[in-house]
Design a protein around this motif. Structure first.
Motif, short mmCIF file in Angstrom:
data_model
loop_
_atom_site.label_atom_id
_atom_site.label_comp_id
_atom_site.label_asym_id
_atom_site.label_seq_id
_atom_site.Cartn_x
_atom_site.Cartn_y
_atom_site.Cartn_z
N LEU A 31 0.44 -1.39 -0.19
CA LEU A 31 -0.21 -0.04 0.14
C LEU A 31 0.48 1.14 -0.21
CD1 LEU A 31 -2.54 -1.52 2.08
CD2 LEU A 31 -2.85 -1.02 -0.14
N LEU A 32 1.87 1.82 0.53
CA LEU A 32 2.65 2.74 1.10
C LEU A 32 3.59 2.76 -0.68
CD1 LEU A 32 3.70 2.39 4.42
CD2 LEU A 32 1.72 3.66 3.92
N ILE A 33 4.46 1.65 -1.16
CA ILE A 33 5.07 2.29 -2.27
C ILE A 33 4.31 2.96 -3.43
CG2 ILE A 33 5.99 1.15 -4.35
CD1 ILE A 33 7.02 -1.33 -2.21
N PRO A 34 2.88 1.97 -4.10
CA PRO A 34 2.45 3.24 -5.22
C PRO A 34 1.29 4.23 -3.70
CG PRO A 34 1.14 1.24 -4.45
CD PRO A 34 1.95 0.98 -3.40
N LEU A 35 2.19 4.85 -2.96
CA LEU A 35 0.97 5.66 -2.35
C LEU A 35 2.74 6.90 -2.89
CD1 LEU A 35 -0.45 7.19 -0.28
CD2 LEU A 35 1.10 6.73 1.77
N VAL A 36 3.85 6.34 -2.74
CA VAL A 36 5.29 7.13 -2.78
C VAL A 36 5.65 7.77 -4.30
CG1 VAL A 36 7.29 7.37 -2.81
CG2 VAL A 36 5.93 7.12 -0.54
N ALA A 72 10.39 13.96 -2.90
CA ALA A 72 11.64 14.83 -3.33
C ALA A 72 11.71 15.95 -2.98
CB ALA A 72 12.70 13.97 -4.33
N VAL A 73 11.10 16.72 -3.56
CA VAL A 73 10.79 18.20 -3.30
C VAL A 73 10.06 18.06 -1.46
CG1 VAL A 73 9.51 20.39 -3.10
CG2 VAL A 73 11.28 19.02 -5.17
N GLY A 74 9.05 17.45 -1.01
CA GLY A 74 8.44 16.86 0.04
C GLY A 74 9.45 17.09 1.12
N GLY A 75 9.90 15.99 1.02
CA GLY A 75 11.24 15.39 2.14
C GLY A 75 12.35 16.78 2.35
N GLY A 85 11.49 12.70 10.07
CA GLY A 85 11.34 11.54 11.13
C GLY A 85 10.55 10.99 10.62
N LYS A 86 10.05 9.67 11.26
CA LYS A 86 9.41 8.71 10.54
C LYS A 86 7.47 9.30 10.73
CE LYS A 86 7.78 4.23 10.85
NZ LYS A 86 8.12 3.30 11.98
N ASP A 87 7.42 10.08 12.04
CA ASP A 87 6.10 10.78 11.84
C ASP A 87 5.95 11.37 10.78
OD1 ASP A 87 8.33 12.59 13.06
OD2 ASP A 87 6.57 12.83 15.04
N LEU A 88 6.54 12.22 9.98
CA LEU A 88 6.71 13.62 9.48
C LEU A 88 6.49 12.65 7.57
CD1 LEU A 88 8.81 16.62 10.89
CD2 LEU A 88 6.25 16.07 10.86
N TRP A 89 7.17 11.79 7.79
CA TRP A 89 6.28 11.05 6.58
C TRP A 89 5.50 10.15 6.31
CZ3 TRP A 89 8.63 11.77 1.80
CH2 TRP A 89 10.53 11.87 1.61
N VAL A 90 4.69 10.40 7.67
CA VAL A 90 3.44 9.45 7.08
C VAL A 90 2.66 11.11 7.30
CG1 VAL A 90 1.25 8.93 8.91
CG2 VAL A 90 3.74 7.89 8.84
N VAL A 91 3.24 12.48 7.73
CA VAL A 91 1.65 12.99 7.33
C VAL A 91 1.73 13.70 5.57
CG1 VAL A 91 1.85 15.65 7.51
CG2 VAL A 91 1.62 13.77 9.61
N LEU A 92 3.35 13.67 5.85
CA LEU A 92 3.56 13.74 4.07
C LEU A 92 3.57 13.00 3.21
CD1 LEU A 92 5.73 16.04 2.75
CD2 LEU A 92 7.85 13.88 2.54
#
Length: 92
Positions: A31-36, A72-75, A85-92
């Motif tokens: 589920l997360l690979i297509p999300l990214v 990339a730009v969001g990161g 951090g890990k929790d911010l990647w979830v929000v991103l």
């Protein structure tokens, strides 16, 4: 509303919920690979190009390229503003 965008929103919601709760690794990856790598770019390509103006193959290529760019730009922006951090990647 277009059905493909409703599907994208549903898959994004499923990926978000999967990232928040404890789930098997295979389910997270599925589920997360297509999300990214696909969903953000597809949604942006759907906004930029009206239905029927580009082929499905072109839309898929744009989806992958735009998704990688958005991630990339969001990161970078998140790292500069909040610290990544890990929790911010979830929000991103």
């Amino acid at each position: 509303m277009r059905r493909d965008l409703l599907l994208i929103a549903g898959l994004a919601t499923a990926g978000f919920l999967t990232a928040l709760v404890a789930s098997p690794d295979w389910l997270r990856a599925a589920l997360l690979i297509p999300l990214v790598l696909f969903l953000p770019g597809y949604a942006l390509a759907a906004c930029l190009f009206a239905a029927g103006t580009i082929t499905v193959a072109e839309r898929c290529v744009y989806a992958v390229v735009l998704s990688i760019s958005i991630t990339a730009v969001g990161g970078v922006v998140t790292q500069l503003v909040l610290g990544l951090g890990k929790d911010l990647w979830v929000v991103l």
